[in-house]
Design a protein around this motif. Sequence first.
Motif, PDB file in Angstrom:
ATOM      1  N   THR C 204     -24.647 -32.841  15.049  1.00 22.41           N
ATOM      2  CA  THR C 204     -23.417 -33.399  15.602  1.00 22.41           C
ATOM      3  C   THR C 204     -22.408 -33.733  14.513  1.00 22.41           C
ATOM      4  OG1 THR C 204     -24.868 -34.442  17.204  1.00 22.41           O
ATOM      5  CG2 THR C 204     -22.576 -35.071  17.271  1.00 22.41           C
ATOM      6  N   ILE C 205     -22.910 -34.028  13.313  1.00 20.15           N
ATOM      7  CA  ILE C 205     -22.001 -34.443  12.244  1.00 20.15           C
ATOM      8  C   ILE C 205     -21.107 -33.269  11.860  1.00 20.15           C
ATOM      9  CG2 ILE C 205     -21.860 -35.346   9.898  1.00 20.15           C
ATOM     10  CD1 ILE C 205     -24.555 -36.568  10.253  1.00 20.15           C
ATOM     11  N   PRO C 206     -19.785 -33.470  11.850  1.00 17.88           N
ATOM     12  CA  PRO C 206     -18.876 -32.389  11.475  1.00 17.88           C
ATOM     13  C   PRO C 206     -19.140 -31.916  10.049  1.00 17.88           C
ATOM     14  CG  PRO C 206     -17.673 -34.176  12.502  1.00 17.88           C
ATOM     15  CD  PRO C 206     -19.048 -34.671  12.264  1.00 17.88           C
ATOM     16  N   SER C 207     -18.927 -30.628   9.814  1.00 17.70           N
ATOM     17  CA  SER C 207     -19.301 -30.039   8.533  1.00 17.70           C
ATOM     18  C   SER C 207     -18.642 -30.729   7.354  1.00 17.70           C
ATOM     19  CB  SER C 207     -18.959 -28.552   8.530  1.00 17.70           C
ATOM     20  OG  SER C 207     -17.579 -28.373   8.786  1.00 17.70           O
ATOM     21  N   ILE C 208     -17.346 -30.982   7.457  1.00 14.64           N
ATOM     22  CA  ILE C 208     -16.651 -31.572   6.316  1.00 14.64           C
ATOM     23  C   ILE C 208     -17.196 -32.968   6.028  1.00 14.64           C
ATOM     24  CG2 ILE C 208     -14.730 -32.502   7.680  1.00 14.64           C
ATOM     25  CD1 ILE C 208     -14.539 -31.052   4.145  1.00 14.64           C
ATOM     26  N   ALA C 209     -17.625 -33.666   7.089  1.00  6.32           N
ATOM     27  CA  ALA C 209     -18.173 -35.003   6.882  1.00  6.32           C
ATOM     28  C   ALA C 209     -19.514 -34.919   6.163  1.00  6.32           C
ATOM     29  CB  ALA C 209     -18.326 -35.712   8.223  1.00  6.32           C
TER      30      ALA C 209
END
Lengths: 307, 251, 368
Positions: C204-209
Amino acid sequence: MIEIEHVAKVYQGRRVVDDLSLTIPDGALCVLLGPSGCGKSTTLRMINRLIPFDAGEIRVGGEDIRRVPPEELRRRIGYAIQSTGLFPHWRVEDNIATVPRLLGWSQQRMRDRVTELLELFRLDPETYRHKYPHQLSGGEQQRVGVARALAADPAVLLMDEPFAAVDPIVRDALQGEIARIHRATGKTIVFVTHDIDEALRLATVIAIMERGRLAQSGVPLEIVENPASEFVREFVGREAAGLKSLALRKVSERLQPGDGAAGEPIEAAASLRDALAAMTARRTDRLPVVDAAGNPAGVITLADLVR
Amino acid sequence: MSAPRLLKAPLLWTAALFIALLFGMPALAPVFRWGFPQVQPPVFSRGSFLELFLSHAGMVLAGSVAATAAGIALAVFATRPAGRDFRALIDTLATVGQTFPPAAVLALAVPALGFGPEPTIVALFLYGLLPILGNAIAGLEAVPAAVLDAAEGMGLSAWQRLRDIELPLAAPVILAGIRVSVTIAIGTAAIGSTVGALTLGTPIFDGLAGNKLPFVIQGAVLTALFAIVTDLAFAALQRRLQPPGAAPAPA
Amino acid sequence: MIGCGFVTLAPNRLVSGRPVTLWEAGGAALVVAIAALAALLLISVFVTAQRLVNWAAALIAAALLLTTLAAAGSAAAQLAAGTPALARVSLGAGFWVLFAVSALALIDAMQRVEIGGPAKLAVVAALAAACVGMAEAGAFDALSLALEYRNRRAEFAAALGRHALLVAAAIGPALLVGFPLGVAALRRPGLQSPVFAVLNLLQTIPSIALFGLLLAPLAALAAAAPLLAAFGIGGIGPAPAIIALITYALLPVVRSTVAAFGSVDAAVIDAGRGMGMTPRQLFWQAELPLAAPVLLAGLRIITVQAIGLAVVAALIGAGGLGTFVFQGLGQYAGDLILLGALPTIALALAADFLLQMLAATTSRRTRP
């Protein structure tokens, strides 16, 4: 009264229904009977315009069905199918009240009608109205399906092999219910099945179809004792038709006056098949007959059965 | 709610953590100063995190609402007799489109629409459309044929069948598609900071550009929490909305 | 179509250009050709019933595609001839619309014709060869995109190589870790719930994050152990990107493994054991071949996903085709963006297509 006149349906070059003419009187329970692919389901679904027909005319209650908007026609005709098609996301009471809601009935009227119908089908209203379809047994689902079809009190009820998917014991019970409801309400029922015994049990008139054409129509006894063609004779069961005929005739038709028989009497209203069963069980060739009040009415012998 | 019960509700405590950090990040300045003594200022200060969040959420909302409306409309069209010819084409578009990297879609929107939030929202819409479209078609097709036959036979009109039977029964699957779409949208929007949109990803890029690791951490933590909280919220919504009679939604 | 800009002409690299129609760019013959082909294609949309028409539609679509490309190149050449050397001719809206329409029409027609896998491969290869042939012959040389490429040929090759490396470096370990994890989860169903919960969370964590979250610890690690920095493991650079890419690939691998082996008919296992096969023989001869299609589907998903995520990795200094994309965004240079985005999309489509073909061959063999 449903009048089907020279109706035809062509599908992919094949005449699925071929020049069919049939009149179903008011209050009849007409069974459309035949093997798979004979066009009986197609004919049923042409009555409520689910399938458009290519030739001929169909009138329900004297009115040409093509002159009525399809949705309006269908809300006046009850429709019950084999897999019930109960809406899985609605409770039993909402399922049953589908057409009344479309017709704008008041909440109270719908509630009362649901209670009335559940009682008619011998399902306890308070227990069943709040259940969801998946919580019901096969037989219960079928009952709710038919109740839903009757909700808006239509004059005509269409049933497409409604009991084919339940086990024999449940099927027997449901057939009894439909017969009882037909006697009680006097509605015109058009019932599709491929089961000859079901047809003989329920029908007031049978229409046998073969490859899109009407092979014979008439009362059950007529079909069994005077098959109009080899196909009908085959379908009814050839020699086995004799036993079916016995089931359809009553002792009162064949009894002789006199009192030369001993033992437990049989009612005059019983079928000849029941008489045969009793004779076989008691190893005798004659039975005393009584009328409904219990008074002696005569004697029936084995020879009388096959006269 | 007792303490153990609270712990078992991940949505509640992740949401609490998120809100706490959203408003309280500047309070953590001493921590960042201790970990990265040479970075001034220790906490991202070009704008408040609340501002960033509202802008981010606004874009995701705009793109997702549009994608949901268009996705469901297209799916309804594709499953009607009129749309049957286009069905194969729509399927192809959906599968081919999902092969496109979201970042590429975003980047390509820029020459067409300039910088700022516009290309981001358009990219969010285009890319978010596909999961919803795919799931909506699958959900509508999964409605049992017998149910539709009975509905038609009883006299429900086509519109009534769609509104009362098909859409409610397809809703769990559609909601699953919206969940996927929104989660991806949050990530894509974060990258939108590179094209001038204001999001929780902006501190990350500012931090990368200016070699300020604390900014990167602050932006990354908040973006991650935003995505996690949203996903958990959808999961809770799916559980709540489960109609007792319909099939359970896919994970 | 004829009215809006087919290409755009700009006096130099920094200023945005004005749209130029194909008619103006001096291609009357091409305009007629394209219009005719487009009209034919339109007619074929309404006559899709017969097989022959679908074949014809496919050919027309292919022809339209190639003609559109040729027209772009020729228009650029003609315009470039009459303008100063710094002028740039880039692809305009009209071109993109025509290209997209003809590509879609081609894909649609090919599906209607229902050709088999090898035939599809042949068609795609033929088209690709035609495009490459045209490029080699210099048909596209005048376009600004080609110019940009020529200016950065070495950089491009390096970026392409790095991108492929990132994807490979992610997929390999993901398979090595994820596959056994999936098998373990199958053997011990109690493991499935926590494993999927954790992997779902990470997904779920966005890639950039995730890239950002990995930067700090890795940078700290590199500062504490300079030996690691010598190996390239550090904050900015490929290390956090590769770790993140592996993480994102884990869930699909585990999920595919569980689904693939879970889908093997229990009756097959039972029959095999009944015949006296050892667990190892059963695995290699029965389970694996039957599970192969689903496993390959999973491989397809993670490959396409990794190609896309690697673009974002450029932001943290990992290199790859994303560098052009973000450079282009930073410099307001559309051609740089295209130089990065187009090959990425092509790579993703190619990987998807090839892996789809591969999956199809395995499933065909196991079907009776």
